[in-house]
Scaffold this motif. Structure first.
Motif, PDB file in Angstrom:
ATOM      1  N   UNK A   1       0.866  -1.292   0.111  1.00  0.00           N
ATOM      2  CA  UNK A   1       0.051  -0.168  -0.085  1.00  0.00           C
ATOM      3  C   UNK A   1       0.933   1.322  -0.002  1.00  0.00           C
ATOM      4  N   UNK A   2       1.971   1.020   0.739  1.00  0.00           N
ATOM      5  CA  UNK A   2       2.913   2.188   0.880  1.00  0.00           C
ATOM      6  C   UNK A   2       4.587   1.679   1.143  1.00  0.00           C
ATOM      7  N   UNK A   3       5.323   2.263   0.861  1.00  0.00           N
ATOM      8  CA  UNK A   3       6.818   1.699   1.344  1.00  0.00           C
ATOM      9  C   UNK A   3       6.576   1.196   2.843  1.00  0.00           C
ATOM     10  N   UNK A   4       6.738  -0.229   3.065  1.00  0.00           N
ATOM     11  CA  UNK A   4       6.900  -0.769   4.203  1.00  0.00           C
ATOM     12  C   UNK A   4       5.473  -1.122   4.801  1.00  0.00           C
ATOM     13  N   UNK A   5       4.470  -0.750   3.838  1.00  0.00           N
ATOM     14  CA  UNK A   5       3.172  -1.197   4.420  1.00  0.00           C
ATOM     15  C   UNK A   5       2.437  -1.918   3.520  1.00  0.00           C
ATOM     16  N   UNK A   6       2.148  -3.421   3.863  1.00  0.00           N
ATOM     17  CA  UNK A   6       1.597  -4.367   3.146  1.00  0.00           C
ATOM     18  C   UNK A   6       0.275  -4.772   3.701  1.00  0.00           C
TER      19      UNK A   6
ATOM     20  N   UNK B   1       6.308 -14.440   4.008  1.00  0.00           N
ATOM     21  CA  UNK B   1       6.692 -13.370   2.923  1.00  0.00           C
ATOM     22  C   UNK B   1       6.569 -12.089   3.289  1.00  0.00           C
ATOM     23  N   UNK B   2       5.422 -11.703   4.062  1.00  0.00           N
ATOM     24  CA  UNK B   2       4.957 -10.446   4.182  1.00  0.00           C
ATOM     25  C   UNK B   2       5.398  -9.943   5.525  1.00  0.00           C
TER      26      UNK B   2
ATOM     27  N   UNK C   1       4.613  -2.413   8.738  1.00  0.00           N
ATOM     28  CA  UNK C   1       3.155  -2.709   9.094  1.00  0.00           C
ATOM     29  C   UNK C   1       2.441  -3.432   8.112  1.00  0.00           C
ATOM     30  N   UNK C   2       1.820  -4.629   8.633  1.00  0.00           N
ATOM     31  CA  UNK C   2       1.568  -5.743   7.980  1.00  0.00           C
ATOM     32  C   UNK C   2      -0.005  -5.751   8.444  1.00  0.00           C
TER      33      UNK C   2
ATOM     34  N   UNK D   1       4.448  -3.602  13.158  1.00  0.00           N
ATOM     35  CA  UNK D   1       2.929  -3.674  13.548  1.00  0.00           C
ATOM     36  C   UNK D   1       2.330  -4.757  12.784  1.00  0.00           C
ATOM     37  N   UNK D   2       1.455  -5.241  13.357  1.00  0.00           N
ATOM     38  CA  UNK D   2       0.487  -6.265  12.744  1.00  0.00           C
ATOM     39  C   UNK D   2      -0.895  -5.946  13.219  1.00  0.00           C
ATOM     40  N   UNK D   3      -2.026  -6.130  12.173  1.00  0.00           N
ATOM     41  CA  UNK D   3      -3.418  -5.907  12.454  1.00  0.00           C
ATOM     42  C   UNK D   3      -4.332  -6.862  11.730  1.00  0.00           C
TER      43      UNK D   3
END
Length: 116
Positions: free
Chosen positions: A13-18, A40-41, A48-49, A80-82
């Motif tokens: 979604x953005x650099x470092x945000x999957x 992988x993620x 942030x995942x 950070x995971x959500x």
């Protein structure tokens, strides 16, 4: 042979945000594929995942194990995971096992992004 329908697609979604979109059944037949998608993620350079479970139709104890593994990996890598879009097929086992309180859970990816 057990046939399970499962898919996982990861989007940056953005650099470092999957965002990992999982769909279908997460059970013993698909747990290995789910684990591969998570590994992988949930790894650097991600910070942030989000795991989108809105299209998951069934989640067994093996599927819960995948989510716990994601949480543990995120902790080890300071990521950070959500969980987002948690519907009844996932909410019910999370609630019954008491695991729901161990995750950040949001209705949508947009809600999670606004808060995290």
């Amino acid at each position: 042979m057990i046939r399970t329908t499962f898919a996982a697609v990861t989007e940056e979604l953005a650099p470092g945000v999957l965002l990992v979109r999982m769909s279908g059944e997460i059970d013993i037949a698909s747990t290995e594929f789910a684990a591969e998608s998570i590994h992988a993620a949930v790894a650097p350079p991600a910070r942030l995942v989000l795991i989108d479970l809105s299209a998951v139709t069934f989640c067994s104890s093996a599927g819960l194990g995948n989510l716990v593994e994601a949480r543990n990996l995120a902790g080890r890598h300071n990521i950070t995971l959500a969980l987002v879009g948690v519907g009844r097929p996932v909410d019910r086992p999370l609630s019954v096992t008491g695991l729901g309180g161990q995750f950040r859970i949001y209705g949508t990816a947009e809600e999670a992004l606004a808060e995290l």
